[in-house]
Design a protein around this motif. Structure first.
Motif, PDB file in Angstrom:
ATOM      1  N   GLY A  51      -9.529   5.664 -27.105  1.00 11.34           N
ATOM      2  CA  GLY A  51      -9.095   4.715 -25.925  1.00 11.34           C
ATOM      3  C   GLY A  51      -7.818   3.912 -26.318  1.00 11.34           C
ATOM      4  O   GLY A  51      -6.932   3.668 -25.624  1.00 11.34           O
ATOM      5  N   SER A  55      -4.252   3.682 -24.624  1.00  8.22           N
ATOM      6  CA  SER A  55      -3.895   2.444 -24.088  1.00  8.22           C
ATOM      7  C   SER A  55      -2.479   2.359 -24.507  1.00  8.22           C
ATOM      8  O   SER A  55      -1.619   1.989 -23.694  1.00  8.22           O
ATOM      9  N   GLU A 194     -10.890  -3.937 -21.920  1.00  3.16           N
ATOM     10  CA  GLU A 194     -10.676  -2.678 -21.110  1.00  3.16           C
ATOM     11  C   GLU A 194     -11.112  -1.256 -21.745  1.00  3.16           C
ATOM     12  O   GLU A 194     -11.952  -0.565 -21.039  1.00  3.16           O
ATOM     13  N   ARG A 197     -14.950  -1.266 -22.390  1.00  4.82           N
ATOM     14  CA  ARG A 197     -15.501  -1.091 -21.035  1.00  4.82           C
ATOM     15  C   ARG A 197     -15.360   0.460 -20.435  1.00  4.82           C
ATOM     16  O   ARG A 197     -16.481   0.966 -20.378  1.00  4.82           O
ATOM     17  N   GLU A 198     -14.158   1.078 -20.933  1.00  3.40           N
ATOM     18  CA  GLU A 198     -14.020   2.621 -20.526  1.00  3.40           C
ATOM     19  C   GLU A 198     -15.058   3.508 -21.448  1.00  3.40           C
ATOM     20  O   GLU A 198     -15.623   4.233 -21.064  1.00  3.40           O
ATOM     21  N   GLY A 201     -18.397   3.237 -20.400  1.00  2.00           N
ATOM     22  CA  GLY A 201     -18.371   4.041 -18.921  1.00  2.00           C
ATOM     23  C   GLY A 201     -18.603   5.300 -19.314  1.00  2.00           C
ATOM     24  O   GLY A 201     -19.414   5.928 -18.720  1.00  2.00           O
ATOM     25  N   ILE A 202     -17.540   6.030 -20.138  1.00  7.36           N
ATOM     26  CA  ILE A 202     -17.804   7.405 -20.563  1.00  7.36           C
ATOM     27  C   ILE A 202     -19.117   7.697 -21.089  1.00  7.36           C
ATOM     28  O   ILE A 202     -19.643   8.999 -20.827  1.00  7.36           O
TER      29      ILE A 202
ATOM     30  N   LYS B  13     -16.063  10.360  -9.569  1.00  8.40           N
ATOM     31  CA  LYS B  13     -15.249   9.310  -9.828  1.00  8.40           C
ATOM     32  C   LYS B  13     -14.577   8.678  -8.318  1.00  8.40           C
ATOM     33  O   LYS B  13     -14.682   7.307  -8.375  1.00  8.40           O
ATOM     34  N   ARG B  65      -9.107   5.527 -13.233  1.00  8.53           N
ATOM     35  CA  ARG B  65     -10.212   4.966 -13.649  1.00  8.53           C
ATOM     36  C   ARG B  65     -10.848   4.481 -12.586  1.00  8.53           C
ATOM     37  O   ARG B  65     -10.491   4.137 -11.377  1.00  8.53           O
TER      38      ARG B  65
END
Lengths: 324, 77
Positions: A51, A55, A194, A197-198, A201-202, B13, B65
């Motif tokens: 991530g 970014s 961010e 959080r990603e 989420g994954i 998604k 996303r």
């Protein structure tokens, strides 16, 4: 690296729950808890690290870079490597394809990116480290990148542009250098929430697949005798690799669900190379993706694309069996 | 009235993005409509590379996303 966890789970399963370390259930349960926790820790770590990389190297910038620089063949290797570090959902493959073509990136280079992207992803890497160790992981990542580079190069040389759909060819003629979308400079601390959080989420989306995979793996681990598969799939059987790959192509799953099962198959006697080739076929090529690509290319081109990759995966399966 | 377009080819998604957008509109009570764009040619006009993408009044706000409900709600205010 995970000895502490091994002991902790042993304490829980054998001493607290009271199952014998010799029993099948005890074995299976220990395997399930140990593997699930280890894999979850690794998943979070790797996804988080990727991530951060992402970014700083968003896909727009990668496209701008590939579209600006003509690198005497090295662009295939670069596109393939970029494919390895950028995760994307398979439903993005069409917009990505068009976007690359629109940016004036040659078809072969676009293919190189498209081949490696699903093959080498953060979830597969985390699971690979947890199950087969660092050396095998590096070999997998390396060969995934080589596969994408070669596949892209071969497809690029075949001059397949006439097989694209009319709309795609139109886009290609109006191709121009695309600039990267400028998000402005942000500090690491601004990006961190961010990225975290990603990552959460994954992990959350693959969690169920991982647990089911490990569950099936754990059952196989406890109940299938060691060497069981050897009688069916041995290194000596020259057809094992192509059969495994051809079986794998129509199957569609993500790395999260397949890898735990593959790990147990390897423990029970399937050669590692054959198992990796099978996994590449399951993860790297999927029929749903193929039908999505229909919007941008003809069936003939999809068949050539799938055929080339299948062939390369079979070759790498044999190579793996020779090396490992 | 504001227009939110969710661009995506119909994967999981994309569906969660649509749900988040609708929820954000409901909680903020904003005067906005959510439109689903599944046609790839239409989608590519916004020059996106990854889906799902969220477009608010023809400006791409999010790509690649699933945004949170709060994030969309903040855009609507």
């Amino acid at each position: 690296m995970f000895d502490w966890l091994d002991q902790l789970i042993a304490l829980l399963v054998y001493d607290t729950i009271g199952l014998s370390s010799e029993s099948r259930w005890g074995h299976a349960l220990h395997f399930f808890f140990y593997d699930s926790i280890k894999i979850l820790l690794l998943l979070f770590l790797i996804i988080f690290l990727m991530g951060i990389v992402n970014s700083y190297f968003p896909i727009d910038r990668i496209r701008a870079f590939l579209s600006r620089n003509k690198l005497y063949g090295a662009e295939y290797l670069l596109a393939s490597t970029f494919g390895a570090i950028t995760p994307f959902c398979s439903c993005s493959s069409v917009p990505l394809f068009i976007g690359f073509v629109k940016g004036g990136i040659p078809l072969g280079v676009t293919f190189a990116f498209l081949i490696t992207s699903p093959l080498v992803n953060e979830v597969a890497i985390a699971l690979f480290i947890g199950m087969f160790g660092l050396k095998t992981t590096l070999l997998y990542v390396g060969s995934g990148i080589v596969l994408g580079t070669l596949g892209g190069y071969v497809l690029g040389r075949l001059k397949l542009e006439p097989l694209l759909s009319d709309w795609t060819q139109g886009v290609m003629q109006q191709a121009q250098e695309e600039d990267a979308f400028n998000e402005g400079r942000r500090t690491f601390t601004q990006r961190l929430p961010e990225i975290t959080r990603e990552a959460f989420g994954i992990v959350k989306t693959v969690l169920l697949y991982v647990l089911i995979g490990i569950g099936i793996g754990a059952a196989m681990h406890g109940f299938i005798p060691t060497g069981f598969f050897e009688q069916y799939i041995s290194k000596e059987n020259p057809f094992a690799v192509p059969i495994a790959v051809i079986l794998g192509v129509p199957m569609y799953s993500n790395a999260a669900g397949v890898l735990p099962i593959i790990q147990v198959m390897v423990q029970k006697g399937v050669p590692l190379g054959t198992a990796i080739a099978f996994m590449m076929a399951v993860v790297g090529l999927s029929l749903p993706e193929g039908t999505l690509l229909k919007k941008v290319m003809s069936w003939k081109l999809i068949a050539i694309f799938f055929g080339t990759i299948t062939f390369l995966i079979i070759v790498s399966g044999y190579l793996f069996n020779l090396i490992l | 009235m504001k227009t939110i377009k969710v661009l995506g080819t119909g994967c999981a998604k994309c569906k969660s993005t649509i749900a988040a957008a609708e929820e954000a509109v409901r909680t903020t009570g904003a005067d906005a409509q959510v439109i689903k764009v599944e046609d790839i040619q239409e989608m590519m006009k916004y020059n996106i590379l990854t889906t799902p993408a969220l477009v608010l009044d023809e400006v791409v706000m999010i790509k690649g996303r699933v945004p949170s409900i709060e994030e969309i709600a903040a855009m609507l205010r």
